[in-house]
Design an enzyme around this catalytic site. Sequence first.
Site, PDB file in Angstrom:
ATOM      1  N   SER A  42      40.486  37.450  43.441  1.00  0.00           N
ATOM      2  CA  SER A  42      41.371  38.586  43.198  1.00  0.00           C
ATOM      3  C   SER A  42      40.703  39.747  42.473  1.00  0.00           C
ATOM      4  O   SER A  42      41.217  40.860  42.484  1.00  0.00           O
ATOM      5  CB  SER A  42      42.603  38.139  42.413  1.00  0.00           C
ATOM      6  OG  SER A  42      42.259  37.765  41.095  1.00  0.00           O
ATOM      7  N   LYS A 102      42.862  39.878  35.107  1.00  0.00           N
ATOM      8  CA  LYS A 102      43.152  41.094  35.876  1.00  0.00           C
ATOM      9  C   LYS A 102      42.720  42.308  35.049  1.00  0.00           C
ATOM     10  O   LYS A 102      42.281  42.194  33.913  1.00  0.00           O
ATOM     11  CB  LYS A 102      44.654  41.212  36.179  1.00  0.00           C
ATOM     12  CG  LYS A 102      45.282  40.004  36.860  1.00  0.00           C
ATOM     13  CD  LYS A 102      44.860  39.837  38.297  1.00  0.00           C
ATOM     14  CE  LYS A 102      45.505  38.592  38.907  1.00  0.00           C
ATOM     15  NZ  LYS A 102      45.029  38.344  40.284  1.00  0.00           N
TER      16      LYS A 102
END
Length: 261
Positions: A42, A102
């Site tokens: 990701s 993230k």
Amino acid sequence: MAEKTGIGSGIVETVKTIVYALLIAGVFRTLFFQPFWIPSGSMKDTLLIGDFLFVNKMAYGYSQYSCPFAMCPFTGRILGDEPELGDVVVFRHPTTGSDFIKRVIGLPGDKVQVQDGILYLNGQEVPQEPDGVFVETFEAQGPAGSLPQCSNPSPGLGADCIKEKAVETLPNGIAHSVLNIGDTRLDDTPVFTVPEGHFFFMGDNRDNSTDSRVAQGAGGVGMVPFENLIGRADRVMFSSAGRSMLFFWTWRSDRFFEAIE
């Protein structure tokens, strides 16, 4: 009798050494740095599956999630400094309890939206400059053996998997790489307003990231409370492209000690 006493004393000293070592390691992990292994794609191409890093826990202060198994005996946050736009952060998912990594895209009070794959902050377009393509081999990656997603349709095993690449520059001047696979539902979102005490996160591999664009109840991350932040990722210490870090022939030596931008 003296011999037995000597043996018993040696065992006691060994046990004490192990206990002290574990206590020191526990304090170090709680107060300073926590190891983290990248399990998914990701955050490509900033972080690759198999990257190993230490998370700087001092960057944002301490909460209950600073201790192993969230066992710190207090709520809220102490000695806390808020993250900045563009920081790469490890945090505890508010509902599943899993650790995620993230990039901070929205601060408290910010309005965040994605339109046609372009990020908008507080109504202003965040510029992206094309930067060629990111190419990787279409093959099983990491211990989970997951296959990468590609913009070129149906590459065979061992073929090139291609993604469009751009450099995105946030309002505070932080520039970082983002990848595009194609048109997905994540490329167009409503306007999100980040509540006080919360943060909005997105992955750099924009079309292959479970992040704040999807609510927690719908399988996403939603808004993440400040308390759930564990620390900032500053540098890749080690990287292995294989299913195990013991497969030395798969080590990515060019990524050792690489700064995370």
